[in-house]
Design an enzyme around this catalytic site. Structure first.
Site, PDB file in Angstrom:
ATOM      1  N   ASP A 161     -16.090 -38.977   1.491  1.00 29.92           N
ATOM      2  CA  ASP A 161     -16.020 -39.172   0.038  1.00 29.92           C
ATOM      3  C   ASP A 161     -16.960 -40.327  -0.317  1.00 29.92           C
ATOM      4  O   ASP A 161     -16.658 -41.490  -0.048  1.00 29.92           O
ATOM      5  CB  ASP A 161     -14.593 -39.510  -0.396  1.00 29.92           C
ATOM      6  N   LYS A 215     -15.249 -35.433  -7.247  1.00 29.49           N
ATOM      7  CA  LYS A 215     -13.966 -36.142  -7.261  1.00 29.49           C
ATOM      8  C   LYS A 215     -13.968 -37.128  -8.425  1.00 29.49           C
ATOM      9  O   LYS A 215     -14.985 -37.771  -8.697  1.00 29.49           O
ATOM     10  CB  LYS A 215     -13.808 -36.855  -5.914  1.00 29.49           C
ATOM     11  N   LYS A 274     -11.554 -32.675  -6.881  1.00 31.74           N
ATOM     12  CA  LYS A 274     -10.496 -33.560  -6.385  1.00 31.74           C
ATOM     13  C   LYS A 274     -10.144 -34.607  -7.439  1.00 31.74           C
ATOM     14  O   LYS A 274     -10.883 -35.568  -7.627  1.00 31.74           O
ATOM     15  CB  LYS A 274     -10.943 -34.234  -5.080  1.00 31.74           C
TER      16      LYS A 274
END
EC number: 4.1.2.4
Length: 257
Positions: A102, A166, A198
């Site tokens: 991430d 995300k 996400k």
């Protein structure tokens, strides 16, 4: 099973159970791995700092839970615009054995009008990940604020090769919101590529999880919502979901993300 319980069960299966605290230790990461093996099944992944990947891998093997993916973070949490450092951190994460990375998008650069550095950073980090490691790009929607900037960061990230977009690091005042989710999921639908979403931070209970799941299903279809394309980033959410499923006592007040 009630709709709320169904949402709770689903959210557990879609969860990246997270600890990204300054005082994290190997012991805390071992406990996180154990929590990821829940009475309602395994979470999709855990998300931890890179240095803890080896102990997490060892623990998940010992728990016979090797299906739980290990995610980590790079260029975190500030989203700096130094591509070389972001790439070196991402390569190191892959070398440690991360299944997923991430990375924080250089959102402040975008706010100042620079669209190029974000594209180049994501592209280079995806190259560092290769085909086998998922790259999730954190756009920090709560700091971007402007819907046009949230849309632009999403578009740039997907065009540069992101596997997921995300919402948030969980380190700023505003994290996942339904408004940001709507924009980001719409961009995914428009791009017509296998890119996941996400929401992270601020999803506190099964009712909130159900709202995000419903938004994703409405925009991209019920069948789209699987661990390959949808995750919740959360730490305190799990205990609330287990309580909804009558598998744990009520949480003692939400802590963290």
């Amino acid at each position: 099973m009630s709709d709320l319980k169904k949402a709770a069960q689903r959210a557990i299966e879609l969860m990246d159970l997270t600890t990204l605290n300054d005082d994290d230790t190997a012991e805390k990461v071992i406990e996180l791995c154990k929590k990821a093996v829940t009475p309602a099944g395994h979470t999709a992944a855990i998300c931890i700092y890179p240095r803890f990947i080896p102990i997490a891998r060892k623990t998940l093997i010992e728990l016979d839970a090797e299906d739980i993916q290990i995610a980590t973070v790079t260029n975190f949490p500030h989203g700096n615009d130094d591509i070389a450092i972001a790439v070196l951190e991402t390569r190191a994460a892959v070398a440690y054995g991360a299944d997923e990375v991430d990375v924080v998008f250089p959102y402040r650069a975008l706010m100042e009008g620079d669209e190029t550095v974000g594209f180049e950073l994501v592209k280079a980090c995806k190259e560092a990940c290769g085909d086998d490691v998922l790259l999730k790009v954190i756009i920090e929607s709560g700091e971007l604020k402007d819907p046009a900037l949230i849309r632009k960061a999403s578009e740039i990230s997907i065009d540069a090769g992101a596997d997921f977009i995300k919402t948030s690091t969980g380190k700023v005042p505003v994290n996942a919101t339904l408004e940001a989710a709507e924009i980001m999921l719409t961009v995914i639908a428009e791009k017509n590529r296998a890119v996941g979403f996400k929401p992270a931070g601020g999803v506190r209970d099964a009712a909130a999880a159900a709202e995000f799941l419903g938004t994703a299903a409405r925009i991209l279809g019920e069948d789209w919502v699987t661990p390959r394309t949808f995750r919740f980033g959360a730490s305190s959410l799990l205990s609330s979901l287990l309580h909804t499923l009558e598998l744990a006592d009520a949480p003692k007040g939400a802590q963290g993300y």
